[in-house]
Write a protein that holds these residues in place. Structure first.
Motif, PDB file in Angstrom:
ATOM      1  N   LYS A   1      -0.333  28.454  10.683  1.00  0.00           N
ATOM      2  CA  LYS A   1      -1.080  27.891  11.804  1.00  0.00           C
ATOM      3  C   LYS A   1      -0.129  27.317  12.858  1.00  0.00           C
ATOM      4  O   LYS A   1      -0.412  27.358  14.050  1.00  0.00           O
ATOM      5  CB  LYS A   1      -2.021  26.799  11.309  1.00  0.00           C
ATOM      6  CG  LYS A   1      -3.199  27.314  10.505  1.00  0.00           C
ATOM      7  CD  LYS A   1      -4.094  26.159  10.062  1.00  0.00           C
ATOM      8  CE  LYS A   1      -5.265  26.645   9.231  1.00  0.00           C
ATOM      9  NZ  LYS A   1      -6.122  25.523   8.766  1.00  0.00           N
TER      10      LYS A   1
ATOM     11  N   HIS B   1      -5.092   9.333  11.613  1.00  0.00           N
ATOM     12  CA  HIS B   1      -5.987   9.171  12.755  1.00  0.00           C
ATOM     13  C   HIS B   1      -5.499   8.068  13.693  1.00  0.00           C
ATOM     14  O   HIS B   1      -5.684   8.162  14.913  1.00  0.00           O
ATOM     15  CB  HIS B   1      -7.398   8.871  12.251  1.00  0.00           C
ATOM     16  CG  HIS B   1      -8.031  10.049  11.575  1.00  0.00           C
ATOM     17  ND1 HIS B   1      -9.088   9.935  10.695  1.00  0.00           N
ATOM     18  CD2 HIS B   1      -7.739  11.378  11.626  1.00  0.00           C
ATOM     19  CE1 HIS B   1      -9.431  11.128  10.250  1.00  0.00           C
ATOM     20  NE2 HIS B   1      -8.624  12.021  10.796  1.00  0.00           N
TER      21      HIS B   1
ATOM     22  N   ARG C   1      -6.742  13.002  18.571  1.00  0.00           N
ATOM     23  CA  ARG C   1      -7.110  14.092  17.652  1.00  0.00           C
ATOM     24  C   ARG C   1      -6.540  15.436  18.133  1.00  0.00           C
ATOM     25  O   ARG C   1      -7.241  16.448  18.199  1.00  0.00           O
ATOM     26  CB  ARG C   1      -8.631  14.205  17.509  1.00  0.00           C
ATOM     27  CG  ARG C   1      -9.297  12.967  16.925  1.00  0.00           C
ATOM     28  CD  ARG C   1      -8.831  12.682  15.506  1.00  0.00           C
ATOM     29  NE  ARG C   1      -9.681  11.714  14.837  1.00  0.00           N
ATOM     30  CZ  ARG C   1      -9.520  10.399  14.880  1.00  0.00           C
ATOM     31  NH1 ARG C   1      -8.510   9.895  15.588  1.00  0.00           N
ATOM     32  NH2 ARG C   1     -10.332   9.588  14.244  1.00  0.00           N
TER      33      ARG C   1
ATOM     34  N   GLU D   1      -5.099  18.876  13.614  1.00  0.00           N
ATOM     35  CA  GLU D   1      -6.064  19.023  12.534  1.00  0.00           C
ATOM     36  C   GLU D   1      -5.451  18.403  11.279  1.00  0.00           C
ATOM     37  O   GLU D   1      -4.345  18.777  10.888  1.00  0.00           O
ATOM     38  CB  GLU D   1      -6.376  20.501  12.274  1.00  0.00           C
ATOM     39  CG  GLU D   1      -7.024  21.223  13.441  1.00  0.00           C
ATOM     40  CD  GLU D   1      -7.242  22.695  13.133  1.00  0.00           C
ATOM     41  OE1 GLU D   1      -7.129  23.077  11.950  1.00  0.00           O
ATOM     42  OE2 GLU D   1      -7.508  23.460  14.076  1.00  0.00           O
ATOM     43  N   TRP D   2      -6.163  17.477  10.652  1.00  0.00           N
ATOM     44  CA  TRP D   2      -5.643  16.762   9.486  1.00  0.00           C
ATOM     45  C   TRP D   2      -6.503  17.040   8.256  1.00  0.00           C
ATOM     46  O   TRP D   2      -7.725  17.112   8.345  1.00  0.00           O
ATOM     47  CB  TRP D   2      -5.633  15.255   9.742  1.00  0.00           C
ATOM     48  CG  TRP D   2      -4.744  14.815  10.856  1.00  0.00           C
ATOM     49  CD1 TRP D   2      -5.114  14.526  12.136  1.00  0.00           C
ATOM     50  CD2 TRP D   2      -3.325  14.620  10.796  1.00  0.00           C
ATOM     51  NE1 TRP D   2      -4.021  14.160  12.881  1.00  0.00           N
ATOM     52  CE2 TRP D   2      -2.908  14.199  12.086  1.00  0.00           C
ATOM     53  CE3 TRP D   2      -2.372  14.735   9.784  1.00  0.00           C
ATOM     54  CZ2 TRP D   2      -1.578  13.905  12.381  1.00  0.00           C
ATOM     55  CZ3 TRP D   2      -1.047  14.445  10.074  1.00  0.00           C
ATOM     56  CH2 TRP D   2      -0.656  14.033  11.358  1.00  0.00           C
ATOM     57  N   GLN D   3      -5.850  17.186   7.126  1.00  0.00           N
ATOM     58  CA  GLN D   3      -6.567  17.256   5.856  1.00  0.00           C
ATOM     59  C   GLN D   3      -5.750  16.532   4.799  1.00  0.00           C
ATOM     60  O   GLN D   3      -4.516  16.539   4.823  1.00  0.00           O
ATOM     61  CB  GLN D   3      -6.811  18.710   5.434  1.00  0.00           C
ATOM     62  CG  GLN D   3      -5.546  19.537   5.259  1.00  0.00           C
ATOM     63  CD  GLN D   3      -5.835  20.908   4.684  1.00  0.00           C
ATOM     64  OE1 GLN D   3      -6.543  21.035   3.681  1.00  0.00           O
ATOM     65  NE2 GLN D   3      -5.307  21.943   5.326  1.00  0.00           N
TER      66      GLN D   3
ATOM     67  N   GLY E   1      -0.920  17.967   8.582  1.00  0.00           N
ATOM     68  CA  GLY E   1      -1.366  17.941   9.960  1.00  0.00           C
ATOM     69  C   GLY E   1      -0.747  19.059  10.762  1.00  0.00           C
ATOM     70  O   GLY E   1       0.462  19.295  10.676  1.00  0.00           O
TER      71      GLY E   1
ATOM     72  N   ARG F   1      -3.617  21.401  16.999  1.00  0.00           N
ATOM     73  CA  ARG F   1      -4.800  22.232  17.258  1.00  0.00           C
ATOM     74  C   ARG F   1      -4.457  23.365  18.210  1.00  0.00           C
ATOM     75  O   ARG F   1      -3.660  23.200  19.142  1.00  0.00           O
ATOM     76  CB  ARG F   1      -5.937  21.399  17.855  1.00  0.00           C
ATOM     77  CG  ARG F   1      -6.501  20.348  16.919  1.00  0.00           C
ATOM     78  CD  ARG F   1      -7.686  19.633  17.564  1.00  0.00           C
ATOM     79  NE  ARG F   1      -8.183  18.568  16.701  1.00  0.00           N
ATOM     80  CZ  ARG F   1      -9.054  18.745  15.705  1.00  0.00           C
ATOM     81  NH1 ARG F   1      -9.519  19.967  15.455  1.00  0.00           N
ATOM     82  NH2 ARG F   1      -9.461  17.716  14.976  1.00  0.00           N
TER      83      ARG F   1
END
Length: 262
Positions: free
Chosen positions: A51, A229, A235, A238-240, A257, A260
């Motif tokens: 990504k 965050h 933002r 993209e965070w997971q 992270g 985007r």
């Protein structure tokens, strides 16, 4: 275990003897590599690198490089044959890194100190932190993530534990025995490591304390996301965050992270 205690680890203290710190890091690297601790997160790391459109990794807080070889080889095997990794640390360990670089294609290192909260723009790649993020209090942890956001560099934070009381019990019992058994086989060979393991057992004693505190200082996934965050209020990433389980039981806690897509 959801609590986080900001206790101290001896290896973080600037006055702590370098020879003892190196012995502890050698043990950590050996055990992480032997157990394949970070193998479960390699697919998530590969997808994040895709990504971020990069095949280069920049490891921050690398210590002695624990697990790096296995992660890099696994990336090569599952679809990223051009993957490379550069090891960095505020306290570089070139002696240990030279050994890794000599036997691991695609692995290099930066011999100068690198502050994870202010990474030089010349050091590029998807940033990773293995077994080290818990060392940083919330303000510095947030600063590390904010620096990655500011420089638009993807980042992955990985801790080789799931933050359970059982893991503390293992740190007090099984792992010290393993340290006594495996120390003669660790490389690079150091007489100091043998002396401070068997004759004056400072390395095992400090390892027990730091290993226990490491688990207590770990950020669980919800706290990792909260830090991310705050570091990225717009933002733009993209965070997971979550946990993945190794086939033989232990868990790896992670935060990933990625900028985007526009």
């Amino acid at each position: 275990m959801k609590i986080r205690l900001q206790l101290f680890e001896f290896e973080d203290l600037p006055w702590f003897p370098r020879v003892i710190r190196a012995g502890m890091m050698d043990y950590l690297r050996f055990m992480i590599s032997l157990l394949g601790t970070y193998q479960p997160i390699v697919p998530q790391l590969r997808d994040a690198m895709a990504k971020a459109s990069t095949s280069d990794l920049l490891e921050l807080g690398a210590g002695a490089g624990g697990g790096t070889e296995g992660v890099l080889r696994r990336l090569h095997a599952i679809g990223l044959p051009t993957a490379r990794i550069t090891l960095t640390d505020l306290y570089p360990q070139p002696a240990a890194w030279q050994l890794l670089a000599a036997r691991t294609p695609g692995l290099t290192y930066e011999a100068s100190p690198v502050d994870a909260t202010a990474v030089p723009a010349t050091l590029t790649g998807f940033r990773t932190i293995f077994s080290a993020f818990h060392h940083f209090p919330p303000s510095l942890a947030e600063a590390i993530l904010a620096d990655a956001v500011q420089q638009k560099a993807g980042i992955g934070v990985f801790e080789g534990a799931g933050k359970h009381w059982l893991e503390i019990l293992l740190a007090w019992t099984v792992l010290p025995v393993a340290q006594l058994l495996f120390t003669p086989f660790m490389r690079p060979f150091r007489l100091s490591r043998l002396f401070f393991t068997y004759l004056v057992p400072l390395i095992p004693l400090f390892t027990i304390w730091d290993g226990t505190v490491s688990i207590l200082r770990m950020y669980p996934p919800a706290q990792l996301l909260a830090l991310a965050h705050r570091a990225d209020p717009q933002r733009t990433f993209e965070w997971q965050a979550g946990k993945v389980r190794h086939w033989w039981g232990p868990e790896v806690t992670y935060l990933i992270g990625v900028p985007r897509s526009k």
